[in-house]
Every structure is written in C-alpha cells, then in structure tokens.
Write a protein that holds these residues in place. Sequence first.
Motif, PDB file in Angstrom:
ATOM      1  N   ALA A 778      28.140 -12.539  -4.264  1.00  0.00           N
ATOM      2  CA  ALA A 778      26.769 -12.090  -4.048  1.00  0.00           C
ATOM      3  C   ALA A 778      25.810 -13.278  -4.170  1.00  0.00           C
ATOM      4  CB  ALA A 778      26.411 -11.008  -5.063  1.00  0.00           C
ATOM      5  N   TYR A 782      23.419 -14.638  -1.259  1.00  0.00           N
ATOM      6  CA  TYR A 782      21.987 -14.766  -1.515  1.00  0.00           C
ATOM      7  C   TYR A 782      21.521 -16.199  -1.244  1.00  0.00           C
ATOM      8  CZ  TYR A 782      17.648 -15.295  -4.032  1.00  0.00           C
ATOM      9  OH  TYR A 782      16.368 -15.588  -4.352  1.00  0.00           O
ATOM     10  N   THR A 817      23.128 -11.318   7.520  1.00  0.00           N
ATOM     11  CA  THR A 817      23.886 -11.121   6.287  1.00  0.00           C
ATOM     12  C   THR A 817      25.140 -10.294   6.557  1.00  0.00           C
ATOM     13  OG1 THR A 817      21.764 -10.962   5.190  1.00  0.00           O
ATOM     14  CG2 THR A 817      23.704 -10.362   3.906  1.00  0.00           C
ATOM     15  N   ALA A 821      29.087 -10.965   6.042  1.00  0.00           N
ATOM     16  CA  ALA A 821      29.877 -10.098   5.173  1.00  0.00           C
ATOM     17  C   ALA A 821      31.050  -9.510   5.945  1.00  0.00           C
ATOM     18  CB  ALA A 821      29.008  -8.997   4.599  1.00  0.00           C
ATOM     19  N   VAL A 864      26.980  -4.805  -1.839  1.00  0.00           N
ATOM     20  CA  VAL A 864      26.505  -5.965  -2.602  1.00  0.00           C
ATOM     21  C   VAL A 864      25.915  -7.015  -1.659  1.00  0.00           C
ATOM     22  CG1 VAL A 864      27.292  -7.946  -3.941  1.00  0.00           C
ATOM     23  CG2 VAL A 864      27.972  -5.668  -4.609  1.00  0.00           C
ATOM     24  N   ALA A 865      26.573  -7.195  -0.508  1.00  0.00           N
ATOM     25  CA  ALA A 865      26.062  -8.158   0.469  1.00  0.00           C
ATOM     26  C   ALA A 865      24.686  -7.729   0.960  1.00  0.00           C
ATOM     27  CB  ALA A 865      27.040  -8.280   1.631  1.00  0.00           C
ATOM     28  N   ALA A 868      22.210  -8.483  -1.688  1.00  0.00           N
ATOM     29  CA  ALA A 868      21.992  -9.923  -1.779  1.00  0.00           C
ATOM     30  C   ALA A 868      21.179 -10.429  -0.590  1.00  0.00           C
ATOM     31  CB  ALA A 868      23.327 -10.655  -1.860  1.00  0.00           C
TER      32      ALA A 868
END
Lengths: 888, 116
Positions: A778, A782, A817, A821, A864-865, A868
Amino acid sequence: MGAPRRAMARVRSFYKKPPLDADLEAEIAAHIELAIEENIQHGLTPLEARRQALIRFGGIDLAKDQQRAARGLMKLDILLQDLRYTLRTLSRDRAFTLVAILILALGIGANIAVFSVVNTLLLRPLPFPSSQQLVRIVEKDPKAGESSMTYTADATQDFQQQNRSFQSVSGYFAFTGPNNFKLSGNSQPVPATGILVAEGFFETLGVEPSAGRLFRPEEFVHNAQPTALLSYPFWKRRFGGDRSIIGQTVDLSDKTDLNNKSVTVVGVLPETFDFGAVFSPGAKIDLFVPYIMDDFRDDGNDLALVGRLKQGLTLAQAQNEADLLFPQFYFEHKHPEYGKGYTAHLTGLKEYVSGKLRRSLIVLWCAVGTIMLIVCVNLSNLLLARAAARTKEFAMRTALGASRARIVRQILTESLVLSLFGAVLGLGLAFVVVTWLAHQGSIALPLLGSLRIDGAAFAWTLVVALAASLFIGFAPGIRLSMGNIQEALKDSGPGTGEGKGHQRTRSALVITEIALACVLLVGAGLLLRSFMRVLDVDLGFQPSRAAAVSVDYDDGGNVANRAAIWQEVVRRASMIPGVDAAGISDNLPMSRNRSWGIAAKGEQKQNAQDFIPVFVYIVSPGYLKAMGMHLKEGRDFSWDDIVNNRSVVVLNQTVARKLWPGQDPIGRIALAGGAEAQVIGMIADVHESSAEDNAGAQMYLPSTKQFGPEGSYLVVRSNLPPATLAMSVVRTLREINPGQSATEFKPIQGLVDHATSPRRFFVLLVGIFAGLGLLLAALGIYGVIAYSVTQRTQEIGIRMALGATRSNVVGSVLSRTLRLALIGIAAGAGASLLVSRAIAALLFNTAPTDPIAFAAMVLLIGSVALVAGYIPARRASRINPMVALRNN
Amino acid sequence: MGESKLDLLQGTLDLMVLKTLAAMGPQHGYGIARRIEQASGDEVLLNQGTIYASLVRLQQRGWIDAEWGISDNNRKAKFYSITRGGRKQLTKDAAHWQRLSDVMLRVLSMSAEGGN
C-alpha cells in the motif's frame, strides 16, 4: 611479496594521518628552501628564486594528494567522505530517513527472529555433545500412540546386550502425566512432574550434572535406596538454588502409590538440559528418578529408547542390525507365550525432534524472505523518488568532475547506512520477539526455550543488511548514473524528460511489490482457512466449559476405599452450585496416552493378531458427560458397576466397528486389558492426540479390581468462570482430603489449544507477515501515485482549466492505480498458484486453489490499492488550476 | 620547451629514484629530483613534487629508508637511502628495462628498414 607489508603500512598511515601530513609538510618546505638557495647561488634574485622553485616543484596540493593516495587508503578516505555526506543529507531529510529505517527494521527484525527460530529448531545441533550420534528408536508402524513407540524392559535389555552398533542405549518411561509426583516438605505439598529414566540415560545423552552426581548402577536395582535428580529450574524455584540440598532427603510420593518415600537428592542437572524441549515440547519437567527395570517387567511397552551410535557407524548400518535383532525379541521373558517380534525404526534424534516441523519452518522462512524482498523493493522505490528529486544535484556533481562510479558509490553508501541503522533497530525488535517467544511455554514446539539471538543470528543480520543495501541501491544507482547531465542541468522544472524513465522503473517496482504481497496473502489465507478447519473438527468432546484438576487421595491401596473416595469426590463436586457434571478419569485427551490390546471374544482362543491396540481411560461414572462426549448407544457406567466390581467396558465407534463389523456391540464380550468385559456403551470417536489426526481406537473402563488408574483428574463441566470454579472445587477437595496439593486448574480447552498451538503459531506469524506485506505494498502504491500526481500538477492544472471536472481527475488517477494493482494481482495470482501447491502438505482440508483464499486476496489488495490511490487522487482533484499554472 | 620534454611512463620514476640513491648514496627529496633532471639531460618533464608519492611508495615496500638529517648547507631535511631489498629490486627492474628497451630498439629499427 611486499604486498602485505605495504597494506599494513597503508592501514597504519590511515590512522596516523595528522602526524604524517605534518611530516610531509615539513619535507616539502625543506625542498622549496633548498631549491631557493640553489637558485640564489645561480644568481637569481630571492623573489625570482622562489618563483622558479615553486614552478619546478609543481602543484604543492597535487603533490600532497598524490603522496597521500600512495601512502594511505584513499578508498577509505572517500568512504568516510561519502559517509559524512550521507549522514548530512539523511539528517536533512528526516521524514524519509525515519520511514526508511522503520521499514527496514521491520523487515530485518522479522528476518532475524525467524532465522533464530529456524536456527534453533533446524540448523543448530541439539544441545548435547556429538549430538549427531544420538538416535531415537521407535516401532516402524506406530499405530497406537506412545505404546507402540515404546518397548518392554525385557526387549530393551535384549537390545542393550545384543547390539554392536551403539555405545549405549537407554530410555525413559513414556507415560508420565504432568504432576505425577507430590513433593511434601514442611509446607503445603506441591505437585511435581518427574520422569523415570533408565540406567545410563544421561550418560547416553552426554549430560553432566551441574552439581552433585548422576545415578549410580546400584540405584537401578529392586528395592534400592530411592534417589532423585532435580532439573535446574525446579532446583532454583523450589530450593532457591541451595547446594546443600544435595545429599539430603525429601519426601516424595508417587500419585499411584501414595506412600511417602524419603528420596535422596543426588544432583542437579545443568541449566542447558531441558528434557521437555527435546522429548516432550511444552512440558516442564521438575525431577528425574531411576526406572528400575525389575519393577516394570510385567507392565508392557513403556520405555522410549534413545541410543548413541558408535564412532563412525552410520544410521543405515545400525538400522540393518536393528532389523535383524528386534524381530527376535520377546515381549516378556517370563511369558514367552505372549509372543515376540518387534520392529525398530531408527531416526537421528534431531530429525525426530524437528523433522516434522521442517516444512512449516521453511515456509515461514520463505514468507519472511518475501517480506524482505518487499521491503527492499519499497526502499528502492523510495530512494528512486528521492533520486529523481536529486537528479540535478547529481548532474551538478558529475559536471564538477565526480565520476559515475563515485555517484553510484554515494547511492550505495546511502542504502548501506540506511540498512545498517535498520539492522540495529531490527536486532532490537528481534530481541524482544525472540525473548518473548522463548518464554511461551504454551507453544508445543520443541527447543523453543533455548531460542536466543546468537552469533549466527548476528552474522545473518549482517548478511541480510548488506544484501539489502546492495539490492536497494542497485536500481536508483543505475538509473542515476545513466542520466544525461546536460538534459538534467537544462531542465528547469519537474515533469519533463527525466521523469518518464523513473516513472516506468517505479511502476515496475510497485507491481513487483503487489505481486509479492499477493503470494503472501494467499499463503496466509490458505493457512488460516486450514486452521479454521482444524478448529471446526468435531473432537468428540466439548472442550469449552470443562476443566480438570488433579485429585490427591489416600486409599491405602484398597479398591473399595478408592471407589468410595471417587464416589464422594464426584458427588460433592456435582453438588457445587453451577456445576453441570463431574467425573474422574486417570487420563485426559490430547495429553499423554497409553494403549492396551482389545479383542472380540470368539469361539477359539484369541492369538496376538486378534488384538487391536486401543487407548485406555480408567474413568468414573459421570466422566463421559463431564467431557461432553456423545454416548451413541447403551449407557454410561454406574456406581453399582464399580461397587460390584462388574467387568464392563465402553468403546468408541472405531473399536466397535472393527471388532463387530455391522453388528450391535452392546452386550457383547470383549477381551480388554487381559480380562473379559461386557460392552455396555458406545461413544462417538474422540480425537485422541490432535484434531488433525484421525480419531484413534479408545476404550473406557471402570476403576475396579482389574483396572487400576494411574493418577486421577476430576473433570467438571460448568458455566462458572474458571477462577470462581477453581476456588470452590479445590475447597471441596481439601474438605475431603486435607493433603490435597495446590494444583492448577486446567481448562480442557487449554489442552486442545496446546495441541493446535504449533499451527496457531505458524498461522499467526504468516498472517503478520502478510499484513506487513500488504501495508508495504500500500505504501508503495501510495508513493508512486502521489509522486506522479506531484509531477503532473501542471498537466492536471491545464486539464482542469480546459474543463476537466474533479471526478474526471480522480477517475484518471484511480484508473492508473487500478491498472498497476491489476497487473500486480494477475502476476501475484499466477505465482500464488505455484506457491500454494508447494505448501499443500501444510494445509488441512483446504485445496491449494481454495477459491475463497484467492478471492479474499484479490478483494483485499484491490481495495487497499484503491485506498492508497484515492488519497493522492483527491489531492489531485483539489489542485487549483491557477496556482498550478502560475508555478513554473 | 615544455612540449618537447618527455612525459614519464608510469612506474619509471620509482626505478629512477632507486638508481639515483644507489649511485649517489643518501639524498634528500630535492637532491634526488635534481639528480634525475641532470642525469636525464633535462629531457624529463618532472614536477619535482611528484617524487614524494614515489618516495613513500618505495618506503612502504621497504626498498628505501628515510631519516631526518642535516644537509650540507645546514638545513634540516629528510634523507633517503636504498636498502638491501631496494638494491635487489633495482637489479631486477633495471634488467627488465634493459630488455624492454633493447626489444623496442630492435623493433623500431626494423620498421625503419622496412620503410626504406
């Protein structure tokens, strides 16, 4: 030939830098003076003479530098310079430094801790001299727990006398329950756990007493003066480490025959000897007494054998000999009609102790290695981001004459410094974890008590830290040294040229991170699912709400007395408010075990093959109910059975099915424990040794003339909290017998937890690593997204000025993102499929392709991605186009 | 002129220093530098300062010794002298140089003939 000498001189000169510099200074000054003098003699004016002298000399500083380079360690000088520079830059960038060191410390700390566990359990030899010679001897096909892994006194002696492969063979009594002794002194009697050891046991292991002496041969004969050896912790705890106890007598009583015996303490074993750690993980052993063969000749298999091979003999040679000898051994010399024919499987003691754990430990090691990889990738990424911001600085330095090698060296110095700080902090963390683990007696892992950070762990730390620093510094170093100076210097602002390549490297790194985290998560998920399946197993009894306490009583060896005492204890315990059921057994599930033979009584006389080994429990009426076992058919025992000495038996389903396949077992006659007994009940199978193994064969016998109990546990089932219950139960027991020792009150759940503790331990650790991996991934996501948003501030500003809405901006950042991911997850899922197959053997009722574990991983990493990525996305959407455009 | 002077090949300075000390006896740094310049007929471009790197190298190898002393004109200076090991090394290196320069000479003269 002069090389070593020169090297020494160089090193010396490195340390004596100031005096040597002064010396050179004086020498050069003399040189110039001499030159001037000569020039004046040649008729030059003093001024001109000086000028000429300086010209001829050349650059003074250059000469000094050359001389220093020739005489000393230029490399070290540069290293020190780099180091100083690194410390300066790192202390300027405090937030970065802290995060980097923290991440490294977590990774390195976890690695050291796991290494210490692996080292203790797998790599380090057992804590005995020449421990590779030690061998454990068990039956080839251990069908019935400890009883078929042990030998009779007669068979043991036959082997001791006839073998040619061993320096010595000895053993210990394998059926010791906790607190089987009572040590009475001037105060409350205390329970103690003692092991009976055969002659030469400590000598075979190579254990020397830390005080006093070991047992002597004459102490192993019938009616010998009783003696005992104390374990070091017990000696410290009970006798305050008082040496004068040696040679004195203490009152020790055996739970099975309560006559107090005066036992002479002959010695104390060394602190390093932990019987439980090697032979019975999680058990604390307090004392040792001689196993006198003559007293145990009729008792069946009860010795667990350990031998020490002769020098230079291989295990295979010894195995060959054992294969010839053991089938010839009679069970009992006195009763040759009982038959003969043992088998023996020889295993190195180390392998025997930790062989089963090898796979789990290797998985654990791999998991923690993966964490370290993620840590390194993450750090590499962070350094790369920093390097991108410092492109100009490096370009400037290159322009000023720094070589590329020097710049790469600078980056490597930085990663080295970070790694070393991380390693120091990591060592601290590992020390805490390892110390904590070493004191977890409740985890049934062997040798855990000897866990510590040792020299090997230090060396490992250094290896990990150095490897990490190389790994971390590699990518940024290469990228930086490849950079084009001119472009970098011309570039006035961020977001042009240079950014692209960096960005691609960083994306690749983040994808790697995500993929690695995927593998960890799937692994942890599969192990967790297995663990939950293990907990879901119907044990055949209900461990919650039941607790056991060891009961002391004095029946004077009289069966009728014992029956009366048991009945009184159970009656009084059942009357305690809140107690639903109470009963006594001499043995609890998932603790020690012992087995006898059972056969169906048929027309002809039974021979040895008709008997199947079963676990035996001598119980009182009410025990089955107190344990929450399910009576399938028939009835429980009654006090009438006991008072009238009726020969009755309760079987579990496995036994009933084997003896009378497809028939109703109730009312039939079995030959159990050497006597005929009528089957009165059948219970559902109970998992005897662990939830994961198949339920074994069991029988339950009443405590009558034929079947004497070995110790006794009162089991109560109640809704009361254990503390409250313990008080009233112990008070009741004291009322019945004032000599009742202050023994602990054991929740049955504790026994189950103990049995599942290794699995819990592994699941917990792998779970923690997976969580750590997720967090790092993560962070990585980020970092990359946030950086790209900063880089594209201007671009985003323009887009917004041209009419892009906030949600457009958020959407574009988030989709980037998600793209990262998804690529990572796809790669990770592929890798996980390979990895999960490798750990299939560790799984319990869980397929390596378990869809839930995989789905959970995808969902978890995906969300979570998103989180983040959302934080920088929101920041991007808040960009004020005017401000963004005006900057630059 | 500066341009016409010879640049020193690496490692040759050490040999010159050894030879100078062997021939002249103990000398200070300035003396050695001057002797080399004179002996080479002022052909060698020598920044006198570079001699100190050479001196410390030789000293560390144990081929020369150094000692502070007083010069002819009463100045404190560091005097260098060749050691037994230094002499051995000198013989070896000188032979090596001799062979090298013979070979060079032969090769170069051959190519001159070929050119004709």
